[in-house]
Write an enzyme that holds these catalytic residues in place. Structure first.
Site, short mmCIF file in Angstrom:
data_model
loop_
_atom_site.label_atom_id
_atom_site.label_comp_id
_atom_site.label_asym_id
_atom_site.label_seq_id
_atom_site.Cartn_x
_atom_site.Cartn_y
_atom_site.Cartn_z
N ASP A 8 0.81 -1.16 -0.06
CA ASP A 8 0.19 -0.11 -0.12
C ASP A 8 0.98 1.28 -0.05
OD1 ASP A 8 -1.92 1.79 0.12
OD2 ASP A 8 -2.45 1.25 2.34
N ASP A 104 -2.89 2.49 -6.04
CA ASP A 104 -1.72 2.58 -5.02
C ASP A 104 -1.77 1.21 -4.24
OD1 ASP A 104 -4.12 3.38 -3.65
OD2 ASP A 104 -3.12 5.09 -2.59
N GLU A 105 -2.38 0.22 -4.64
CA GLU A 105 -2.45 -0.75 -3.77
C GLU A 105 -2.65 -2.26 -4.32
OE1 GLU A 105 -5.72 -1.69 -0.23
OE2 GLU A 105 -5.79 0.06 -1.16
#
Lengths: 412, 379
Positions: A8, A104-105
């Protein structure tokens, strides 16, 4: 037992901006939605800004009142998408089983490959180091036997965390985590759980299965109980599985306004050709053509049509698009005094099928496919538009301003 | 103009002709029906500038004359009238009074002379055909036309009539339709007095309207006249005329496969039911279904990620080699099986990605060609 890793990125948008501009580092910054001016909202903010009380989705004027030295930066999705794609590609060097969860993960299933790479913790350290050196970004990584625990492990420390959560750690390490932190527990469910005295992960862990099933039904009740036990069967789904493109399009903003229909058609054809080229590159075809035109005064017009054939030939896409624009002329007339001048042209194809080619019984159709393959091969080798349709060149000759420099076209 | 007629007679006529009427035209006049009262019948005409139609209904005419009535309004009224005698009377101020029982409507009518006259086929090639045969020929081909404006020529059906036959069959009258991916050809052997030498493309819309007119009719003959620009059909009191599609129809003789590697014979209804079930799953994957001939059976399979898969197995009489997987759009298969009038069908497959051919067993009049789909596994 599986080995799942959750990566993350920390304050992703803001961190990318800080990494790109040294003057922003160490300062409270916010990435603005919209124009980035005072009337926008905070789409994302840096840790420095968070420390000053700035929250996401806060109106920019309010954020500036709380923190007058806040720097508001206009969001640049291209930068974020590019960086994300690089990071995801790096993650795939450790396993093909990478699920891109958001920009973003990501989840990685390292069950098969962790042993060869020195174990999950070693991989996590290498990933963090690579991301830090390459982009000056930090991330929080969690490792566990499933997606649930891996994600919770990642939540334990932000920013720049690295934690593991295995069955013996339950509920111990995460006793105090609020149920609202669990994936799938929204505000309503959180309320219902609170009425039953379940506020933390520890509470949920100790809740009897029968009680949860009675309150939430067999499916959700059991699912909640499984979560409380730290169990989660959900597989890591490689991104290719769900990220197959749903549409492909190109658009272009003209250097100035034009009322010349032939010029607009010239742009339309070139864009359609580019869409066709990209469809063929990805071995896709689509049966819905969408055209949009931007007129003066920011008036936008768009229309789409489903066609009988799945198309990947730019000229065929253009023919459908051109028919659709007949309607745009009526639109422009209705919207007087908006000038009937075009500033923006876009062509998109959706309804995509992949790796399928309905063979035609008309020999000239099959011949045309061969011609396109040959043209693609030449353009692959010598650059885009080395060979192009004479009609595009004709626009240059007939209309001096009709030439569209191919490099200024951008995909979306 | 003044006349009386039975509601049933009026409704039959109006419902048959109103489909021709175009309501979205930029020329509002063609949204009307032309009524012409003469002797003891009423002639009703419609003209959408592509297709025109006229027909007669029985009536007691007390005053001859003519008027234009708005088609949509009139058909809305007629369908709801009671089963009784209906009176029409054109008044002074161009209003039509429609009487029935104790009630009446007043409709605004337009003067008849503004209506574009039907351009009838006066000279040209001609032949006759029985309504039953023509209806069956239309039904077995029309579904294969293209609906795409971009393929204008393929939105029509090729009509060939003449003694010279190079179509690989013994027929002399043929309808052929294709959308570029499948082709349906239906021929018929008809005694012709002279060779009309006809080869024209008829808009599908004209044939589908004609099919409704002759559906279930078995008496008399349909008279066909063809000029350079038009084709007309006359049956009983109904006259239909249409513009022809100008252009080059693909040479269908070229695409008919000369030989096949695998020929299987199976029950048409079993194959249809199996294909329709497979279509439920295939719907999520652009209708792609794989066909395979193995061990005296036809296997039809389809799968859609996130939905599921299907394997249909049908007993078949297999001649020639077994056939490795080849994929078709299953909808192109169910389409033809729905119109084939035979207990058994044959499916012929060639090598690799060559076309499939479906025929009713033992009949040479009908032929259907379907092109396969290149999938990743077959690439």
């Amino acid at each position: 037992m599986r080995t799942i890793m959750h990566v993350d990125m920390n304050a992703y948008f803001a961190s990318v901006e800080q990494a790109a501009n040294p003057l922003l580092r160490g300062r409270p910054i916010a990435v603005g939605g919209g124009t980035g001016g005072k009337r926008s909202v905070v789409a994302a903010c840096s840790y420095e800004a968070k420390a000053r009380g700035i929250k996401n989705a806060m109106p920019a004027w309010e954020a500036l009142r709380i923190c007058p030295d806040l720097v508001i930066v206009a969001g640049d999705m291209n930068k974020y998408i590019y960086t994300s794609a690089q990071i995801m590609a790096q993650l795939r060097t450790y396993t093909p089983q990478v699920e891109v969860f958001s920009i973003d993960e990501a989840f990685l299933d390292l069950t098969e490959t962790a042993g060869r790479c020195g174990g999950p913790v070693a991989i996590a350290k290498r990933v963090k180091q690579w991301i830090r050196e390459k982009f000056r970004l930090t991330c929080s990584i969690g490792i566990g036997p499933n997606k649930l625990l891996a994600k919770l492990a990642g939540e334990l420390k932000k920013p720049d965390g690295l934690n593991e959560l295995w069955p013996p750690d339950i509920p111990g390490k995460i006793e105090q985590i609020k149920v609202s932190e669990l994936c799938g527990v929204g505000r309503k469910l959180e309320e219902y759980l609170a009425q039953m005295g379940i506020r933390t992960f520890g509470d949920l862990h100790r809740a009897p299965r029968a009680k949860l099933v009675k309150r939430f039904g067999a499916v959700w009740g059991d699912h909640l109980w499984q979560m409380g036990q730290g169990k989660d069967d959900a597989p890591v789904r490689p991104s290719a599985y769900e990220e197959a493109a749903k549409s492909m399009g190109h658009s272009y903003t003209l250097p100035g306004f034009t009322t010349d229909q032939a010029e607009v058609k010239g742009y339309l054809l070139r864009l359609a050709e580019q869409v066709g080229r990209r469809l063929r590159k990805e071995n896709c075809k689509g049966n819905v053509v969408h055209v949009s035109l931007g007129f003066g005064n920011y008036q936008f017009w768009g229309k789409q049509r489903k066609v009988e054939d799945y198309l990947d030939d730019g000229y065929e896409i253009y023919r459908v698009a051109e028919r659709l624009t007949l309607d745009a002329q009526r639109f422009a007339l209705r919207n007087r005094p908006t000038p009937n001048a075009v500033r923006f042209v876009g062509v998109t194809v959706s309804g995509l099928i992949h790796d399928l080619d309905q063979i035609s019984l008309l020999p000239q159709k099959e011949d045309n496919k061969k011609v396109l393959r040959a043209v693609d091969a030449i353009n692959d080798r010598y650059g885009e538009f080395t060979v192009e349709r004479a009609a595009i060149m004709a626009t240059v000759i007939e209309h001096k301003s009709g030439y569209v420099p191919s490099r200024s076209f951008r995909g979306h | 103009m003044e006349f009386n007629c039975e509601k049933k007679e009026l409704q039959t006529g109006v419902s048959m002709i109103e489909k021709i009427v175009s309501t979205r035209s930029t020329l509002p006049i063609i949204g009307n029906l032309l009524f012409e009262a003469q002797k003891n019948s009423i002639k009703i005409s419609a003209n959408n500038l592509e297709i025109g139609m006229e027909l007669s209904i029985k009536a007691t005419v007390s005053k001859e004359g003519s008027a234009l009535l708005p088609a949509k309004t009139l058909s809305g009224i007629v369908s709801k009238l009671p089963e009784t005698k209906i009176g029409f009377k054109l008044g002074e101020n161009s209003t039509i009074k429609i009487n029935y029982d104790q009630s009446h409507f007043n409709l605004h009518a337009l003067p008849a002379d503004e209506f574009p006259a039907l351009n009838k086929v006066k000279e040209g090639k001609t032949f006759n055909i029985s309504p039953e045969t023509l209806h069956s020929m239309i039904k077995q081909t029309i579904f294969a036309v293209s609906g795409s404006e971009e393929k204008y020529v393929l939105t029509g059906v090729l009509l060939e009539a003449g003694k010279s036959s190079q179509a690989g069959d013994q027929t002399n009258v043929r309808l052929v339709a294709t959308d570029g991916y499948r082709l349906a050809k239906r021929g018929e052997k008809i005694e012709l007095k002279s060779d009309p030498g006809i080869s024209v493309i008829v808009p599908a819309k004209a044939l589908s309207e004609l099919a409704k007119i002759i559906d279930g009719r078995d008496k008399g003959e349909v008279k066909i006249h063809v000029s350079n620009e038009q084709i007309s059909f006359r049956y009983d009191d109904v006259y239909l005329v249409s513009r022809l599609i100008q252009g080059q129809f693909p040479d269908y003789r070229q695409v008919i496969p000369k030989k096949s590697a695998t020929k299987i014979t199976l029950s048409a209804s079993e194959m249809l039911r199996a294909a329709e079930r497979a279509a439920v799953i295939a719907a999520g994957s652009a209708n792609v279904s794989a066909f395979e001939v193995r061990g005296g059976k036809l296997y039809i399979t389809a799968n859609t990620p996130d939905v599921g898969s299907v394997t249909e197995v049908i007993a078949a009489d297999v001649k020639g080699v077994e056939k490795a997987r080849v994929s078709f759009n299953i909808r192109l298969i169910t389409d033809v099986l729905n119109v084939i009038d035979a207990e058994m069908v044959t499916l012929e497959l060639g090598e690799g990605l060559s076309p499939g051919v479906i025929k009713p067993e033992g009949q040479t009049e009908y032929l259907y060609i379907v092109m396969p789909i290149r999938t990743q596994e077959a690439a």
